[in-house]
Design a protein around this motif. Structure first.
Motif, PDB file in Angstrom:
ATOM      1  N   SER A 230     -24.820 107.101 -30.540  1.00 56.81           N
ATOM      2  CA  SER A 230     -25.073 108.210 -31.458  1.00 56.81           C
ATOM      3  C   SER A 230     -23.833 108.461 -32.301  1.00 56.81           C
ATOM      4  CB  SER A 230     -25.436 109.479 -30.682  1.00 56.81           C
ATOM      5  OG  SER A 230     -25.568 110.583 -31.558  1.00 56.81           O
ATOM      6  N   GLY A 231     -23.984 108.438 -33.620  1.00 56.56           N
ATOM      7  CA  GLY A 231     -22.868 108.693 -34.520  1.00 56.56           C
ATOM      8  C   GLY A 231     -22.854 110.104 -35.064  1.00 56.56           C
TER       9      GLY A 231
ATOM     10  N   LEU B 206     -20.432 111.300 -43.534  1.00 57.22           N
ATOM     11  CA  LEU B 206     -20.868 110.602 -44.733  1.00 57.22           C
ATOM     12  C   LEU B 206     -21.532 109.294 -44.319  1.00 57.22           C
ATOM     13  CD1 LEU B 206     -20.824 110.287 -47.872  1.00 57.22           C
ATOM     14  CD2 LEU B 206     -18.657 109.072 -47.588  1.00 57.22           C
ATOM     15  N   SER B 207     -22.735 109.073 -44.849  1.00 59.10           N
ATOM     16  CA  SER B 207     -23.439 107.821 -44.542  1.00 59.10           C
ATOM     17  C   SER B 207     -22.826 106.683 -45.336  1.00 59.10           C
ATOM     18  CB  SER B 207     -24.926 107.961 -44.889  1.00 59.10           C
ATOM     19  OG  SER B 207     -25.538 108.920 -44.061  1.00 59.10           O
ATOM     20  N   THR B 208     -22.480 105.628 -44.646  1.00 66.60           N
ATOM     21  CA  THR B 208     -21.879 104.475 -45.301  1.00 66.60           C
ATOM     22  C   THR B 208     -22.347 103.204 -44.582  1.00 66.60           C
ATOM     23  OG1 THR B 208     -19.767 103.484 -46.006  1.00 66.60           O
ATOM     24  CG2 THR B 208     -19.799 104.599 -43.877  1.00 66.60           C
ATOM     25  N   HIS B 209     -21.696 102.094 -44.848  1.00 64.00           N
ATOM     26  CA  HIS B 209     -22.074 100.827 -44.221  1.00 64.00           C
ATOM     27  C   HIS B 209     -20.828 100.076 -43.774  1.00 64.00           C
ATOM     28  CE1 HIS B 209     -25.845 101.645 -46.352  1.00 64.00           C
ATOM     29  NE2 HIS B 209     -26.425 100.820 -45.500  1.00 64.00           N
ATOM     30  N   ALA B 210     -21.007  99.315 -42.723  1.00 66.89           N
ATOM     31  CA  ALA B 210     -19.980  98.384 -42.266  1.00 66.89           C
ATOM     32  C   ALA B 210     -20.389  96.972 -42.683  1.00 66.89           C
ATOM     33  CB  ALA B 210     -19.820  98.464 -40.755  1.00 66.89           C
TER      34      ALA B 210
ATOM     35  N   PRO C 126     -25.611 100.103 -41.078  1.00 69.36           N
ATOM     36  CA  PRO C 126     -25.478 101.518 -41.430  1.00 69.36           C
ATOM     37  C   PRO C 126     -24.704 102.291 -40.370  1.00 69.36           C
ATOM     38  CG  PRO C 126     -27.668 101.064 -40.590  1.00 69.36           C
ATOM     39  CD  PRO C 126     -26.981  99.739 -40.695  1.00 69.36           C
ATOM     40  N   ARG C 127     -23.942 103.291 -40.808  1.00 66.84           N
ATOM     41  CA  ARG C 127     -23.210 104.141 -39.874  1.00 66.84           C
ATOM     42  C   ARG C 127     -22.733 105.406 -40.572  1.00 66.84           C
ATOM     43  NH1 ARG C 127     -19.666 100.876 -37.135  1.00 66.84           N
ATOM     44  NH2 ARG C 127     -21.230  99.316 -37.601  1.00 66.84           N
ATOM     45  N   ASP C 128     -22.359 106.405 -39.780  1.00 69.27           N
ATOM     46  CA  ASP C 128     -21.764 107.619 -40.304  1.00 69.27           C
ATOM     47  C   ASP C 128     -20.249 107.539 -40.129  1.00 69.27           C
ATOM     48  OD1 ASP C 128     -24.086 108.808 -41.103  1.00 69.27           O
ATOM     49  OD2 ASP C 128     -24.366 109.967 -39.276  1.00 69.27           O
ATOM     50  N   MET C 129     -19.517 108.005 -41.118  1.00 64.89           N
ATOM     51  CA  MET C 129     -18.063 108.110 -41.013  1.00 64.89           C
ATOM     52  C   MET C 129     -17.671 109.571 -41.199  1.00 64.89           C
ATOM     53  SD  MET C 129     -16.647 106.764 -44.713  1.00 64.89           S
ATOM     54  CE  MET C 129     -15.124 107.695 -44.566  1.00 64.89           C
ATOM     55  N   ARG C 130     -16.494 109.935 -40.685  1.00 66.15           N
ATOM     56  CA  ARG C 130     -16.010 111.303 -40.809  1.00 66.15           C
ATOM     57  C   ARG C 130     -15.315 111.464 -42.155  1.00 66.15           C
ATOM     58  NH1 ARG C 130     -18.080 115.667 -38.506  1.00 66.15           N
ATOM     59  NH2 ARG C 130     -16.589 117.053 -37.470  1.00 66.15           N
ATOM     60  N   LEU C 131     -15.665 112.528 -42.870  1.00 68.45           N
ATOM     61  CA  LEU C 131     -15.107 112.790 -44.199  1.00 68.45           C
ATOM     62  C   LEU C 131     -14.425 114.151 -44.204  1.00 68.45           C
ATOM     63  CD1 LEU C 131     -14.867 111.976 -47.225  1.00 68.45           C
ATOM     64  CD2 LEU C 131     -16.995 113.249 -47.584  1.00 68.45           C
ATOM     65  N   TYR C 132     -13.210 114.186 -44.758  1.00 73.58           N
ATOM     66  CA  TYR C 132     -12.454 115.426 -44.893  1.00 73.58           C
ATOM     67  C   TYR C 132     -12.311 115.722 -46.385  1.00 73.58           C
ATOM     68  CZ  TYR C 132     -11.562 114.246 -40.064  1.00 73.58           C
ATOM     69  OH  TYR C 132     -11.729 113.914 -38.741  1.00 73.58           O
ATOM     70  N   PRO C 133     -13.189 116.571 -46.929  1.00 74.84           N
ATOM     71  CA  PRO C 133     -13.253 116.742 -48.387  1.00 74.84           C
ATOM     72  C   PRO C 133     -12.025 117.384 -49.008  1.00 74.84           C
ATOM     73  CG  PRO C 133     -14.692 118.314 -47.273  1.00 74.84           C
ATOM     74  CD  PRO C 133     -14.211 117.360 -46.234  1.00 74.84           C
ATOM     75  N   ASN C 134     -11.171 118.023 -48.185  1.00 78.73           N
ATOM     76  CA  ASN C 134      -9.989 118.687 -48.736  1.00 78.73           C
ATOM     77  C   ASN C 134      -8.719 117.842 -48.623  1.00 78.73           C
ATOM     78  OD1 ASN C 134     -11.353 121.338 -49.250  1.00 78.73           O
ATOM     79  ND2 ASN C 134     -11.626 121.232 -47.035  1.00 78.73           N
ATOM     80  N   GLY C 135      -8.872 116.578 -48.267  1.00 76.20           N
ATOM     81  CA  GLY C 135      -7.719 115.691 -48.209  1.00 76.20           C
ATOM     82  C   GLY C 135      -6.691 116.149 -47.190  1.00 76.20           C
TER      83      GLY C 135
ATOM     84  N   ALA D 298     -17.434 103.356 -29.596  1.00 75.18           N
ATOM     85  CA  ALA D 298     -18.376 102.257 -29.353  1.00 75.18           C
ATOM     86  C   ALA D 298     -19.125 101.945 -30.639  1.00 75.18           C
ATOM     87  CB  ALA D 298     -19.351 102.651 -28.249  1.00 75.18           C
ATOM     88  N   GLU D 299     -19.245 100.634 -30.940  1.00 68.48           N
ATOM     89  CA  GLU D 299     -19.875 100.220 -32.193  1.00 68.48           C
ATOM     90  C   GLU D 299     -21.003  99.237 -31.940  1.00 68.48           C
ATOM     91  OE1 GLU D 299     -17.152  99.833 -35.811  1.00 68.48           O
ATOM     92  OE2 GLU D 299     -15.821  99.262 -34.173  1.00 68.48           O
ATOM     93  N   GLY D 300     -22.048  99.363 -32.717  1.00 66.08           N
ATOM     94  CA  GLY D 300     -23.141  98.427 -32.725  1.00 66.08           C
ATOM     95  C   GLY D 300     -23.473  98.055 -34.157  1.00 66.08           C
ATOM     96  N   VAL D 301     -24.364  97.121 -34.332  1.00 59.92           N
ATOM     97  CA  VAL D 301     -24.733  96.680 -35.669  1.00 59.92           C
ATOM     98  C   VAL D 301     -25.387  97.811 -36.452  1.00 59.92           C
ATOM     99  CG1 VAL D 301     -26.264  95.146 -36.943  1.00 59.92           C
ATOM    100  CG2 VAL D 301     -24.916  94.248 -35.045  1.00 59.92           C
ATOM    101  N   HIS D 302     -26.149  98.656 -35.772  1.00 58.35           N
ATOM    102  CA  HIS D 302     -26.935  99.672 -36.468  1.00 58.35           C
ATOM    103  C   HIS D 302     -26.331 101.068 -36.401  1.00 58.35           C
ATOM    104  CE1 HIS D 302     -30.051  96.746 -37.158  1.00 58.35           C
ATOM    105  NE2 HIS D 302     -30.093  96.466 -35.871  1.00 58.35           N
ATOM    106  N   SER D 303     -25.261 101.282 -35.639  1.00 55.29           N
ATOM    107  CA  SER D 303     -24.627 102.589 -35.574  1.00 55.29           C
ATOM    108  C   SER D 303     -23.261 102.456 -34.919  1.00 55.29           C
ATOM    109  CB  SER D 303     -25.487 103.581 -34.784  1.00 55.29           C
ATOM    110  OG  SER D 303     -25.638 103.143 -33.444  1.00 55.29           O
ATOM    111  N   ALA D 304     -22.463 103.533 -35.042  1.00 64.32           N
ATOM    112  CA  ALA D 304     -21.136 103.556 -34.426  1.00 64.32           C
ATOM    113  C   ALA D 304     -20.851 104.966 -33.944  1.00 64.32           C
ATOM    114  CB  ALA D 304     -20.071 103.100 -35.421  1.00 64.32           C
ATOM    115  N   GLU D 305     -20.148 105.049 -32.845  1.00 65.51           N
ATOM    116  CA  GLU D 305     -19.772 106.329 -32.258  1.00 65.51           C
ATOM    117  C   GLU D 305     -18.529 106.857 -32.975  1.00 65.51           C
ATOM    118  OE1 GLU D 305     -19.379 107.736 -27.654  1.00 65.51           O
ATOM    119  OE2 GLU D 305     -18.142 106.042 -28.292  1.00 65.51           O
TER     120      GLU D 305
END
Length: 598
Positions: free
Chosen positions: A88-89, A106-110, A177-186, A200-207
């Motif tokens: 679960s991401g 943020l939804s992105t891709h590996a 596909p995966r979610d990444m952590r985004l910090y909008p205020n830099g 933990a990472e898989g082809v379809h998601s990442a923790e």
């Protein structure tokens, strides 16, 4: 089951008497038995055929229904079945006290590769090296052709990068596909948030897991699926945080400091309204930790929590407050301040060899920042009672705040508490604590003697605290701090309309080899405002600051940290909703006005 004999004796005897052939009886019985057996077998066969027919009917019904459902559903890309727990991401957002976003997903891709499916590995390696300068073409080609069947290439891709990889057009390059952590205020509030990375990472998601700061300290809460849609609300006010950081950064440059830290705390709730440490970093691109050298030189180092320093004369108000609480003195009691004070082989002097004695009131001990006067107060208190009071004020333990770094930032306490330690710690030398420790202790004075646990989480109501000073003594201490600004060492800390009270502290830095470096200071100003009814405490620390506009460098807190703190208060107090108290001069009446000359 009873079986009938084939040659029943009674019938055989009767047939012989009649002259009949007994063999006919046996043949007749055999025929009858065969008919019974044939009828039974036929019944069983018919039952089996019926069951088989029903089974075929049910199977074809299920297959037909499934085919109908598939034909009616939306088409989907088939996925390879995998064993193990699903990754679960999902991670809850983080907001400031007003709901403004500080961290989100943020939804992105590996990008990964199946080298055995590549058409032209050499061309793919060259084109990837052009797209991603940190990749080496020859190294990629070697890994594509060494027989492996799977290879991670990039953990995160921007939409533009993904399109460029698409344009390469090789079937061996794939996206997950995966979610990444985004910090909008830099960089803003970087040391509070800390940062996150992939677990933990898989082809379809990442923790996504927290690696520092509040992301790591509250990782379980942020990853809880039941609370994934409920943002974590911090006590931080982003507007105040931004303003304080901006002023602190400018002050660090102007005062030629190598680092800076600031903490602002609501004295009635224990909430941290703003906290900054410089230099800082961008948690969207968190740098690697230093492998050698001083950890404090890394931008990852949180000076407000991890930095433990001798905070100098800011500790003097704690000594005076304890002496008043024990009934040994009051604000007007005269104490010995005749310098120098000799204690065994040690000599306790004042800044630049001054002598404020022979006697000073307790208030003037604080206003003039007398080491000797404070030392004599500490000797009246005694080492055992002094240690107990410091423990009560939270100066002997790590600050219990929601940061992963806080638990490892224990104060540096002398192993033996001799009389000379009682003397030196009374004016802030020989014991090292963090700016967060100091802010929490000053907040207890500002909160009429009630100490609260500091927190980075928004509180809807003030918690119950622990009384460490009587209300009268806390108010007396706050009055002393106000006079430090109006007529003492922190005169540059006055902010019109906000009644600033505080105490300066200048401490020589400790050398790695032992002893003190007289040319390098830690400068601190701990303040509360408005002093008549304190609402907020602020602690500002500058590392190796030097004000160089005069004929010689000035390295004391009164010249360096105090004006920076005053500017922070001047700009943030209106943002906190505090209205300035301004005494206007009375307007002359028309009758008393000067008559114009005709």
């Amino acid at each position: 089951m009873t079986r009938t004999p084939l040659r029943p004796l009674a019938r055989i005897l009767s047939a012989r008497e009649k002259g009949e052939n007994p063999d006919h009886i046996e043949r007749e019985n055999i025929r009858l038995r065969a008919e019974v057996t044939r009828a039974s077998s036929q019944t069983r066969a018919e039952g089996r055929l019926l069951l088989l027919g029903l089974a075929f009917f049910a199977a074809f019904t299920v297959v037909g229904a499934r085919m109908g459902l598939l034909a009616a559903s939306e088409p989907m890309e088939p996925r390879t079945a995998a064993t193990g727990q699903e990754i679960s991401g999902r991670r809850a957002d983080i907001t400031d006290r007003n709901g403004r976003l500080m961290a989100t997903n943020l939804s992105t891709h590996a990008l990964y590769a199946h080298p055995k499916q590549m058409v032209d590995p050499a061309r793919v390696a060259r084109e990837l090296a052009v797209l991603f300068p940190d990749m080496n073409a020859s190294d990629l080609e070697r890994r594509f052709t060494d027989g492996r069947s799977f290879l991670w290439l990039r953990k995160k891709l921007s939409p533009e990068q993904m399109q460029s990889v698409h344009d390469i057009g090789d079937p061996g390059l794939l996206f997950g596909p995966r979610d990444m952590r985004l910090y909008p205020n830099g960089k803003l509030a970087a040391h509070i948030l800390g940062g996150a990375s992939f677990g933990a990472e898989g082809v379809h998601s990442a923790e996504v897991i927290g690696v520092a700061g509040i992301e790591r300290a509250l990782d379980t809460r942020l990853r809880d699926p039941a609370q994934a849609n409920t943002p974590l609300a911090l006590s931080i006010d982003l507007t105040v945080q931004s303003t304080m950081t901006e002023v602190l950064e400018a002050g660090m440059v102007m005062m030629n400091a190598k680092g800076a830290a600031a903490v602002m705390m609501d004295v009635h709730t224990g909430e941290i309204i703003a906290m900054a440490s410089l230099p800082d970093f961008d948690p969207n691109d968190r740098p690697s930790p230093l492998l050698k050298g001083d950890p404090a030189d890394s931008p990852l180092f949180n000076r407000a929590v991890q930095g433990v320093y001798e905070l100098g004369s800011t500790a003097k108000i704690l000594t005076s407050a304890q002496a008043m609480e024990l009934g040994l003195v009051n604000a007007d009691t005269m104490v010995d301040a005749n310098a120098p004070l000799r204690w065994g082989k040690h000599k306790i002097g004042e800044f630049e060899g001054k002598n404020y004695g022979p006697l000073l009131s307790v208030t003037d001990v604080i206003v003039k920042s007398s080491n000797v006067g404070t030392a004599n107060l500490a000797l009246k208190i005694g080492g055992d009672r002094q240690q107990a009071f410091f423990k009560t004020m939270g100066l002997f333990d790590p600050v219990p705040i929601e940061l992963s770094e806080a638990s490892t930032a224990a104060p540096l306490i002398p192993k033996r508490w001799a009389d000379i330690v009682t003397i030196t710690t009374s004016y802030g030398h020989g014991m090292s604590v963090s700016p967060m420790h100091l802010a929490s202790a000053y907040a207890a004075i500002a909160n009429n003697g009630i100490k609260l646990q500091p927190t980075l989480l928004r509180r809807d109501r003030a918690p119950e605290g622990r009384r460490v000073l009587s209300e009268a003594n806390a108010k007396a201490a706050a009055s002393m701090l106000r006079q430090v600004v109006t007529r003492g060492t922190a005169s540059m800390g006055e902010v019109e309309g906000y009644e600033v009270g505080g105490k300066t502290g200048t401490a020589d830095k400790v050398k790695a080899t032992g002893g003190y470096d007289k040319g390098k200071n830690i400068n601190t100003f701990a303040a509360m405002f408005p002093a008549s009814d304190p609402q907020y405490v602020i602690v500002v620390t500058l590392d190796e600051a030097s004000e160089n506009t005069g004929p010689k460098p000035r390295r004391t807190a009164g010249w360096t940290t105090v004006p920076v703190t005053a500017e922070v208060i001047r700009r943030t107090a209106p943002l906190l909703g505090l209205r300035p108290k301004i005494d206007y001069a009375p307007v002359a009446s028309a009758a008393s006005a000067t008559t114009p000359v005709e």
